[in-house]
Design a protein around this motif. Sequence first.
Motif, PDB file in Angstrom:
ATOM      1  N   LYS A  91       0.833  -1.210   0.000  1.00 41.80           N
ATOM      2  CA  LYS A  91       0.000   0.000   0.000  1.00 41.80           C
ATOM      3  C   LYS A  91       0.870   1.264   0.000  1.00 41.80           C
ATOM      4  CE  LYS A  91      -4.098  -1.929   2.327  1.00 41.80           C
ATOM      5  NZ  LYS A  91      -4.938  -1.875   3.553  1.00 41.80           N
ATOM      6  N   ALA A  92       1.968   1.206   0.773  1.00 49.35           N
ATOM      7  CA  ALA A  92       2.854   2.378   0.850  1.00 49.35           C
ATOM      8  C   ALA A  92       3.480   2.678  -0.513  1.00 49.35           C
ATOM      9  CB  ALA A  92       3.942   2.151   1.889  1.00 49.35           C
ATOM     10  N   SER A  93       3.964   1.630  -1.224  1.00 50.63           N
ATOM     11  CA  SER A  93       4.581   1.827  -2.535  1.00 50.63           C
ATOM     12  C   SER A  93       3.587   2.423  -3.525  1.00 50.63           C
ATOM     13  CB  SER A  93       5.122   0.500  -3.078  1.00 50.63           C
ATOM     14  OG  SER A  93       6.194   0.052  -2.288  1.00 50.63           O
ATOM     15  N   HIS A  94       2.362   1.897  -3.519  1.00 50.74           N
ATOM     16  CA  HIS A  94       1.339   2.434  -4.424  1.00 50.74           C
ATOM     17  C   HIS A  94       1.017   3.896  -4.081  1.00 50.74           C
ATOM     18  CE1 HIS A  94      -2.130   2.519  -7.071  1.00 50.74           C
ATOM     19  NE2 HIS A  94      -2.864   2.995  -6.070  1.00 50.74           N
ATOM     20  N   ALA A  95       0.950   4.191  -2.776  1.00 50.16           N
ATOM     21  CA  ALA A  95       0.654   5.560  -2.345  1.00 50.16           C
ATOM     22  C   ALA A  95       1.759   6.528  -2.773  1.00 50.16           C
ATOM     23  CB  ALA A  95       0.468   5.604  -0.827  1.00 50.16           C
ATOM     24  N   ILE A  96       3.024   6.073  -2.741  1.00 49.13           N
ATOM     25  CA  ILE A  96       4.144   6.930  -3.181  1.00 49.13           C
ATOM     26  C   ILE A  96       3.990   7.233  -4.659  1.00 49.13           C
ATOM     27  CG2 ILE A  96       6.635   6.995  -3.576  1.00 49.13           C
ATOM     28  CD1 ILE A  96       6.928   5.333  -0.987  1.00 49.13           C
ATOM     29  N   TYR A 140      11.469   9.029   1.249  1.00 47.34           N
ATOM     30  CA  TYR A 140      12.380  10.168   1.407  1.00 47.34           C
ATOM     31  C   TYR A 140      12.855  10.685   0.046  1.00 47.34           C
ATOM     32  CZ  TYR A 140      12.850   9.724   6.493  1.00 47.34           C
ATOM     33  OH  TYR A 140      12.624   9.711   7.831  1.00 47.34           O
ATOM     34  N   LEU A 141      13.068   9.780  -0.916  1.00 46.03           N
ATOM     35  CA  LEU A 141      13.461  10.190  -2.262  1.00 46.03           C
ATOM     36  C   LEU A 141      12.373  11.064  -2.883  1.00 46.03           C
ATOM     37  CD1 LEU A 141      15.352   9.989  -4.715  1.00 46.03           C
ATOM     38  CD2 LEU A 141      14.198   7.861  -5.338  1.00 46.03           C
ATOM     39  N   GLU A 142      11.118  10.679  -2.693  1.00 48.48           N
ATOM     40  CA  GLU A 142       9.999  11.460  -3.217  1.00 48.48           C
ATOM     41  C   GLU A 142       9.903  12.823  -2.551  1.00 48.48           C
ATOM     42  OE1 GLU A 142       8.538  10.121  -5.687  1.00 48.48           O
ATOM     43  OE2 GLU A 142       7.029  11.647  -6.087  1.00 48.48           O
ATOM     44  N   LEU A 143      10.239  12.860  -1.229  1.00 48.51           N
ATOM     45  CA  LEU A 143      10.189  14.133  -0.493  1.00 48.51           C
ATOM     46  C   LEU A 143      11.379  15.023  -0.795  1.00 48.51           C
ATOM     47  CD1 LEU A 143       9.046  12.799   2.999  1.00 48.51           C
ATOM     48  CD2 LEU A 143       7.739  14.308   1.518  1.00 48.51           C
ATOM     49  N   GLY A 144      12.412  14.475  -1.490  1.00 43.63           N
ATOM     50  CA  GLY A 144      13.597  15.256  -1.792  1.00 43.63           C
ATOM     51  C   GLY A 144      14.645  15.222  -0.700  1.00 43.63           C
ATOM     52  N   LEU A 194      17.347  13.505   0.182  1.00 38.53           N
ATOM     53  CA  LEU A 194      18.223  12.477  -0.375  1.00 38.53           C
ATOM     54  C   LEU A 194      19.177  11.893   0.673  1.00 38.53           C
ATOM     55  CD1 LEU A 194      19.107  14.148  -3.793  1.00 38.53           C
ATOM     56  CD2 LEU A 194      17.304  12.514  -3.278  1.00 38.53           C
ATOM     57  N   LYS A 195      19.570  12.708   1.663  1.00 38.02           N
ATOM     58  CA  LYS A 195      20.462  12.221   2.700  1.00 38.02           C
ATOM     59  C   LYS A 195      19.796  11.109   3.512  1.00 38.02           C
ATOM     60  CE  LYS A 195      23.110  13.735   6.754  1.00 38.02           C
ATOM     61  NZ  LYS A 195      23.429  14.884   7.624  1.00 38.02           N
ATOM     62  N   SER A 196      18.546  11.359   3.939  1.00 41.63           N
ATOM     63  CA  SER A 196      17.818  10.344   4.706  1.00 41.63           C
ATOM     64  C   SER A 196      17.540   9.121   3.845  1.00 41.63           C
ATOM     65  CB  SER A 196      16.510  10.923   5.242  1.00 41.63           C
ATOM     66  OG  SER A 196      16.762  11.989   6.133  1.00 41.63           O
ATOM     67  N   ALA A 197      17.205   9.356   2.572  1.00 45.57           N
ATOM     68  CA  ALA A 197      16.937   8.239   1.663  1.00 45.57           C
ATOM     69  C   ALA A 197      18.166   7.342   1.536  1.00 45.57           C
ATOM     70  CB  ALA A 197      16.537   8.769   0.290  1.00 45.57           C
ATOM     71  N   LYS A 198      19.343   7.957   1.422  1.00 41.34           N
ATOM     72  CA  LYS A 198      20.574   7.185   1.282  1.00 41.34           C
ATOM     73  C   LYS A 198      20.862   6.387   2.551  1.00 41.34           C
ATOM     74  CE  LYS A 198      25.456   7.646   0.055  1.00 41.34           C
ATOM     75  NZ  LYS A 198      26.559   8.579  -0.224  1.00 41.34           N
ATOM     76  N   GLU A 199      20.645   6.997   3.740  1.00 37.78           N
ATOM     77  CA  GLU A 199      20.874   6.289   5.018  1.00 37.78           C
ATOM     78  C   GLU A 199      19.968   5.068   5.126  1.00 37.78           C
ATOM     79  OE1 GLU A 199      22.071  10.267   7.642  1.00 37.78           O
ATOM     80  OE2 GLU A 199      20.187   9.208   8.005  1.00 37.78           O
ATOM     81  N   GLN A 200      18.683   5.232   4.767  1.00 42.63           N
ATOM     82  CA  GLN A 200      17.726   4.132   4.897  1.00 42.63           C
ATOM     83  C   GLN A 200      18.071   2.981   3.951  1.00 42.63           C
ATOM     84  OE1 GLN A 200      15.400   3.776   7.170  1.00 42.63           O
ATOM     85  NE2 GLN A 200      15.735   5.787   8.093  1.00 42.63           N
ATOM     86  N   ILE A 201      18.417   3.306   2.699  1.00 38.43           N
ATOM     87  CA  ILE A 201      18.680   2.230   1.732  1.00 38.43           C
ATOM     88  C   ILE A 201      19.972   1.515   2.051  1.00 38.43           C
ATOM     89  CG2 ILE A 201      19.977   3.468  -0.072  1.00 38.43           C
ATOM     90  CD1 ILE A 201      17.055   0.993  -0.542  1.00 38.43           C
ATOM     91  N   GLU A 202      20.961   2.249   2.593  1.00 41.73           N
ATOM     92  CA  GLU A 202      22.215   1.587   2.985  1.00 41.73           C
ATOM     93  C   GLU A 202      21.986   0.629   4.152  1.00 41.73           C
ATOM     94  OE1 GLU A 202      25.463   5.002   1.577  1.00 41.73           O
ATOM     95  OE2 GLU A 202      24.874   4.855   3.683  1.00 41.73           O
ATOM     96  N   ASN A 203      21.126   1.016   5.106  1.00 39.50           N
ATOM     97  CA  ASN A 203      20.781   0.100   6.216  1.00 39.50           C
ATOM     98  C   ASN A 203      20.085  -1.141   5.676  1.00 39.50           C
ATOM     99  OD1 ASN A 203      21.837   1.795   8.159  1.00 39.50           O
ATOM    100  ND2 ASN A 203      19.910   2.860   8.533  1.00 39.50           N
ATOM    101  N   ALA A 204      19.164  -0.942   4.723  1.00 35.65           N
ATOM    102  CA  ALA A 204      18.436  -2.077   4.148  1.00 35.65           C
ATOM    103  C   ALA A 204      19.394  -3.024   3.432  1.00 35.65           C
ATOM    104  CB  ALA A 204      17.371  -1.562   3.170  1.00 35.65           C
ATOM    105  N   SER A 209      16.498  -3.176  -3.614  1.00 32.60           N
ATOM    106  CA  SER A 209      17.232  -2.138  -2.868  1.00 32.60           C
ATOM    107  C   SER A 209      18.373  -1.565  -3.696  1.00 32.60           C
ATOM    108  CB  SER A 209      17.774  -2.718  -1.559  1.00 32.60           C
ATOM    109  OG  SER A 209      16.718  -3.065  -0.703  1.00 32.60           O
ATOM    110  N   TYR A 210      19.075  -2.419  -4.450  1.00 34.55           N
ATOM    111  CA  TYR A 210      20.132  -1.925  -5.342  1.00 34.55           C
ATOM    112  C   TYR A 210      19.557  -0.946  -6.369  1.00 34.55           C
ATOM    113  CZ  TYR A 210      23.754  -5.220  -3.741  1.00 34.55           C
ATOM    114  OH  TYR A 210      24.691  -5.894  -3.021  1.00 34.55           O
ATOM    115  N   ASN A 211      18.374  -1.266  -6.897  1.00 29.69           N
ATOM    116  CA  ASN A 211      17.729  -0.398  -7.882  1.00 29.69           C
ATOM    117  C   ASN A 211      17.385   0.966  -7.269  1.00 29.69           C
ATOM    118  OD1 ASN A 211      16.444   0.346 -10.347  1.00 29.69           O
ATOM    119  ND2 ASN A 211      14.468  -0.159  -9.432  1.00 29.69           N
ATOM    120  N   ILE A 212      16.831   0.942  -6.047  1.00 24.65           N
ATOM    121  CA  ILE A 212      16.485   2.203  -5.364  1.00 24.65           C
ATOM    122  C   ILE A 212      17.750   3.009  -5.077  1.00 24.65           C
ATOM    123  CG2 ILE A 212      15.485   3.190  -3.256  1.00 24.65           C
ATOM    124  CD1 ILE A 212      13.648   0.691  -3.189  1.00 24.65           C
TER     125      ILE A 212
END
Length: 740
Positions: free
Chosen positions: A43-48, A87-91, A93-103, A119-122
């Motif tokens: 649901k979250a992915s579709h909402a984004i 976070y990528l959608e919100l702009g 990018l720093k938080s987006a990078k931290e989250q994807i690296e943890n994943a 995750s590699y694609n994101i």
Amino acid sequence: MPTQIKYFILAILINCSFLASSQTEETQENNRVKDSIENYLTKASHAINTAQLATALENITLAKELAVENQNKTYKAKTNSVLAELYLELGDLKSAKEQIENAIKIQIEEKDEIALANSYNICGSISIKLRDFENAKKHLELAYSLIEKNNLERLEGPVKINIGLLALEMNELDHAIKHFNSALPKIEALEQSYYKAKLYTNKARAQMAMGLLDDAIATNALAMQIGSEMKYLEIQSESFELYSQIYEKKEEFNTSLLNLKSHQQFKDSLFNINKEIIAQDARAKLNMEDDKVKIEELEEENKQQQKSLKLGRLTTILSIALITILSLLTLSLYKNNNLRARANELLQNKNTELILAKENAERASEAKVQFLSTITHELRTPLYAVTGLTHLLLEESPTPNQKEHLNSLKFSGEYLLSLINNILDLNKLEANKVEIENTSFNLQKRINDVLIALGKSAKDRNNKLHYEFDKSIPIKLKGDPLKISQILINLIGNSIKFTQNGDIWIKVKMINRIENKVFLNFEIKDNGVGISDKKQQSIFENFTQGSVQINRKFGGTGLGLSIVKNLLSLMDSEIKLESELGQGSRFHFDLKFEVFEDIVSNYQEEAKKIDYGVMVDKRVLVVEDNKINQLITRKILEKNKMICDVADNGDIAVNKAKNNEFDLILMDIHMPGISGIEATKLIREFDTEIPIVALTAVTLDDNLDEFYNNGFNDIIPKPYKTEEFFTKLHKALSKKQTTS
């Protein structure tokens, strides 16, 4: 069997049954939790994708709470991955990078290749936004290898889109289109409408960059259709913005403005949504530290009652915090509206000022145009004497040494005319109003002429010129030889000027050949004084030199490199500079030419086929107020056995034309008394047949219709080339002979 043993066995059986039942219930509970987490993340992915970021945040929060509560690393990583998309959608990018690296870190430990591919694609998409192209390429290649290994069809299209987007950002437009086209069949087969819309948007962007504007409009329309049908607000916003950019390039500015306004409305809407999301996201649930999580787990295991109490208190605190944040947001929105109202008022005032400034600029521009029109004539008239006398001297059998100097003088005269035009029309260069000619020429000979013209300057400064020309380059090319000469003279002259007792290398090599097109690289390198890093940023601006000291020592206008930059821009190229103080400088650029096919398309070739017998004994009236120009034109005509008479002004010309018979009139335009145009109109009142050719130094770009409408048969611009001069005279006399 003793009773005690029976009871013991019964107790064991009951205990086993209880344990089995407990394990079954635990398995079922785990499956329920996993299904819930998967459902929330879907649901979250579709909402984004549909820009419903509040819904996305709500579902991510629920998924993360369940993942933390059940200590499930796999789903915690998946939650981080979807959160990175948010976070990528919100702009952010720093938080987006931290989250994807943890994943990615967790998924590598868990060897979860399916989730890792996503995750590699994101991560690749985030790196593209950060313009970290090397990291983006690395992660997208890793994603694609896992897709092929695990046959992950649903990820194949999105990854190819990101690979195409990477190529687009790196300006590899053909590769970008190729990747987008290869992704389309798989996306259509799987009915991935969001990614299909993204593909069309980025493909249209690539087509626009390649100059395929109509194709870009058609492709963007497909993206807009999907965005509207599926309510993808982000896609619609991007499509309107892209339409605006395309129609701006097509110079359809009203359509561009309408689309820009539509894009701004979507952007404002999405921005307000983002603000609401940020207000809701206090990072209380999404960024819990590991130590706090462990403490909460221990308290949950050891103090169930206290946990319930603390959860109640936490809920109360969060509610209070949320109410406080919403109140602050309301206050902020109120103030923001007031600021917008004041900003609009300021914008209106600024707009009024800009309109006044624009009107002043237009008046100044009109004055400049008038000045340039006058000064053009004054500069070109003496140039006529230079080129005309040079032609006459070349016809008088000069010695080889004199012939070389005269050819150099002729070439320099042509170049000086071109240079004057470019200096006077520098505003046209910057407005892309100067047209590029497309005539045949010998590039090697053209460069040799440049080097001969600059040879004395190089020798005076004790510099050696080293010339390397790729022998695989075709002998004749199609292009603008004068502008090529101007570019090379400015660059080589610049190197000669700033080099003493040194070497200058001029290299031309072929990069590639595709059918009848060749791609050449030009390089001018010296070991002179060099240019500092700071000055390299401004050296191509108008009236700019390396420093005040350099200006005093070497002189010059500082226009040369600016003209080079503008001319190359008109030819779809750019000048590149590498330099170091005290070590020298290297200028290089690439140009595309067509290979010339042997078809007669210029005056030089046409002049060879002229029947000069048509001109013998023809009476020509030369109307010219400049005595030197009279002498030159008369000598050129009489040398070809034509009978020549001269009129010093328009009044004399009208009287002579009325009382004498002439076969042709050569009419100057700017003269004392009546102008050449007025004189021609008077002659046409009593003679409509005689050919009248304008021999003028005015700029012809905007005046051709005026000449023809006032009775002229043809126009020869001064200073003229003799080939063009005799070709047009022959044409006029032949036509008169035919009609008579």
